[in-house]
Scaffold this motif. Structure first.
Motif, PDB file in Angstrom:
ATOM      1  N   ARG A  16     103.799  19.751  97.722  1.00  8.60           N
ATOM      2  CA  ARG A  16     104.994  19.655  96.877  1.00  8.60           C
ATOM      3  C   ARG A  16     104.617  19.739  95.404  1.00  8.60           C
ATOM      4  NH1 ARG A  16     107.881  13.922  96.239  1.00  8.60           N
ATOM      5  NH2 ARG A  16     105.881  13.616  95.193  1.00  8.60           N
ATOM      6  N   TYR A  20     105.893  22.478  92.775  1.00  9.86           N
ATOM      7  CA  TYR A  20     106.594  22.055  91.564  1.00  9.86           C
ATOM      8  C   TYR A  20     105.965  22.688  90.332  1.00  9.86           C
ATOM      9  CZ  TYR A  20     109.691  18.460  93.554  1.00  9.86           C
ATOM     10  OH  TYR A  20     110.681  17.792  94.224  1.00  9.86           O
ATOM     11  N   HIS A  21     104.638  22.685  90.287  1.00  8.28           N
ATOM     12  CA  HIS A  21     103.981  23.287  89.125  1.00  8.28           C
ATOM     13  C   HIS A  21     104.264  24.778  89.058  1.00  8.28           C
ATOM     14  CE1 HIS A  21     100.703  25.252  86.868  1.00  8.28           C
ATOM     15  NE2 HIS A  21     100.914  24.243  86.048  1.00  8.28           N
ATOM     16  N   THR A  23     106.794  26.552  90.322  1.00  8.12           N
ATOM     17  CA  THR A  23     108.182  26.857  89.973  1.00  8.12           C
ATOM     18  C   THR A  23     108.522  26.416  88.551  1.00  8.12           C
ATOM     19  OG1 THR A  23     108.870  24.779  91.052  1.00  8.12           O
ATOM     20  CG2 THR A  23     109.059  26.809  92.338  1.00  8.12           C
ATOM     21  N   SER A  24     107.814  25.401  88.025  1.00  6.60           N
ATOM     22  CA  SER A  24     108.105  24.929  86.669  1.00  6.60           C
ATOM     23  C   SER A  24     107.753  25.978  85.625  1.00  6.60           C
ATOM     24  CB  SER A  24     107.346  23.626  86.365  1.00  6.60           C
ATOM     25  OG  SER A  24     105.961  23.867  86.207  1.00  6.60           O
ATOM     26  N   ARG A  30     116.000  24.184  86.585  1.00  7.86           N
ATOM     27  CA  ARG A  30     115.296  23.103  87.278  1.00  7.86           C
ATOM     28  C   ARG A  30     116.212  22.336  88.205  1.00  7.86           C
ATOM     29  NH1 ARG A  30     114.081  17.980  83.700  1.00  7.86           N
ATOM     30  NH2 ARG A  30     116.341  17.944  83.887  1.00  7.86           N
ATOM     31  N   LEU A  34     115.898  21.619  92.297  1.00  9.44           N
ATOM     32  CA  LEU A  34     115.750  20.291  92.882  1.00  9.44           C
ATOM     33  C   LEU A  34     116.960  19.890  93.721  1.00  9.44           C
ATOM     34  CD1 LEU A  34     113.997  18.512  89.882  1.00  9.44           C
ATOM     35  CD2 LEU A  34     112.982  19.249  92.044  1.00  9.44           C
ATOM     36  N   THR A  37     116.107  21.371  96.920  1.00 14.00           N
ATOM     37  CA  THR A  37     115.038  20.584  97.549  1.00 14.00           C
ATOM     38  C   THR A  37     115.604  19.388  98.308  1.00 14.00           C
ATOM     39  OG1 THR A  37     113.454  21.236  95.827  1.00 14.00           O
ATOM     40  CG2 THR A  37     112.946  19.251  97.081  1.00 14.00           C
ATOM     41  N   ASN A  74     111.201  12.714  90.838  1.00 13.17           N
ATOM     42  CA  ASN A  74     111.021  14.159  90.987  1.00 13.17           C
ATOM     43  C   ASN A  74     111.364  14.900  89.693  1.00 13.17           C
ATOM     44  OD1 ASN A  74     110.479  15.286  93.984  1.00 13.17           O
ATOM     45  ND2 ASN A  74     111.544  13.335  94.111  1.00 13.17           N
ATOM     46  N   PHE A  78     108.539  17.054  87.626  1.00  7.68           N
ATOM     47  CA  PHE A  78     108.781  18.476  87.371  1.00  7.68           C
ATOM     48  C   PHE A  78     108.736  18.746  85.869  1.00  7.68           C
ATOM     49  CE2 PHE A  78     111.092  22.395  86.887  1.00  7.68           C
ATOM     50  CZ  PHE A  78     110.787  23.125  88.033  1.00  7.68           C
ATOM     51  N   ASN A 244     108.737  18.105 100.758  1.00  7.23           N
ATOM     52  CA  ASN A 244     109.215  16.800 100.311  1.00  7.23           C
ATOM     53  C   ASN A 244     109.819  16.006 101.468  1.00  7.23           C
ATOM     54  OD1 ASN A 244     109.685  14.935  98.138  1.00  7.23           O
ATOM     55  ND2 ASN A 244     111.845  15.483  98.192  1.00  7.23           N
TER      56      ASN A 244
END
Length: 309
Positions: A16, A20-21, A23-24, A30, A34, A37, A74, A78, A244
């Motif tokens: 996860r 996250y990294h 997609t960031s 964002r 999420l 998610t 989360n 993120f 997640n």
């Protein structure tokens, strides 16, 4: 048996963190990501709950509290990956066990003996070394503030999860409450973003029209990355949500079998997966002081596992 569930939870949360990294760094919303998610988690747990005829008790409502903590944790993690150094954020978000053990001691008398205390001091020492190696200041925190906030919120989530098992809440209904709460929170935030973007677009169109009447030529604008559609972002968020969802199922099961602090500590090993990713894929360079801090953090986690029984 609790350690097996904890290790698999660590793997899930490590994946996860990587997603996250990744997609960031993409041009996306964002909150749409999420929301997807958490929506995936709600869907999976609802289907399982119905298929096995789970009992929906009042204790399952603790999942709402878990969802609020998870929402904040989360979002903070993120944000930290988006604005800070990935390896630093990964280390900081791996330490909710420090908070969990201390709070669990006062709430449920889960005693901390001398060797556990030594292990925690080693972990904290490692984090301080990582902080020192990055020359953090109040003006340049490199995402550390988001990592620390995520740690505190994830600790609240872990403690709530332990409480739900002590109250006899069934796993899947509780998880449905958790993920539904998170999906609603991110969904409302996403809706707010869309309204703000619509207002901004209207203002830009008006400004562009006024500019066109005052100039006779066209003005070249710099190329801009095409933002992913919200629908595509939501679907990718659902894919991320599988890691997640699985991680939360595993960690809550582990909480029902072992001490809250010990489970949380083993799950903190998910940082190993994220750091390997940041070193070999993102190409983050580690200083000697930073490596020493990370090694100390991992050593403390392992010592706590060894002496936690």
């Amino acid at each position: 048996m609790w350690i097996t569930f904890s290790i698999f939870a660590a793997i899930s949360f490590g994946l996860r963190g990587i997603l996250y990294h990744w997609t960031s760094q993409k041009p996306l919303n964002r909150n749409a990501l999420l929301c997807g998610t958490f929506a995936m988690g709600a869907l999976v747990n609802l289907i399982i709950s119905i298929s096995i005829s789970s009992s929906w008790s009042l204790a399952c409502l603790i999942g709402i509290q878990m969802g609020l903590f998870s929402f904040g944790g989360n979002a903070s993690m993120f944000k930290g990956f988006a604005v800070g150094k990935a390896s630093l954020v990964a280390v900081l978000t791996s330490l909710p066990s420090v908070v969990v053990v201390i709070v669990a001691y006062f709430l449920w008398n889960e005693k901390l003996h001398l060797l556990q205390l030594i292990a925690f001091l080693i972990i904290v020492g490692g984090v301080l070394l990582v902080r020192y190696s990055n020359d953090l200041s109040l003006r340049d925190l490199k995402g550390a503030q988001w990592g620390i906030l995520a740690t505190l919120l994830f600790a609240g989530n872990d403690l709530s999860g332990k409480w739900s098992t002590m109250m006899g809440a069934e796993l899947y209904p509780s998880m449905f409450m958790l993920f539904t709460t998170g999906a609603i929170c991110f969904g409302l935030w996403w809706l707010k973003d869309r309204r703000a973007e619509a207002s901004s677009a209207t203002a830009q169109i008006a400004a562009s029209s006024e500019s066109t009447t005052l100039t006779s030529g066209s003005i070249a604008t710099p190329a801009k990355a095409i933002r992913w559609s919200d629908f595509r972002t939501f679907l990718i968020g659902m894919a991320v949500g599988t890691t997640n969802t699985l991680g939360m199922m595993l960690i809550i099961t582990a909480f029902g079998l072992g001490k809250a602090g010990l489970v949380s500590a083993v799950v903190a090993l998910n940082v190993l997966i994220v750091l390997l990713y940041t070193r070999f894929i993102v190409k983050d360079k580690f200083t000697r002081t930073e490596i020493a801090g990370m090694v100390l953090s991992f050593l403390g986690i392992l010592l706590m596992r060894l002496f936690g029984a």
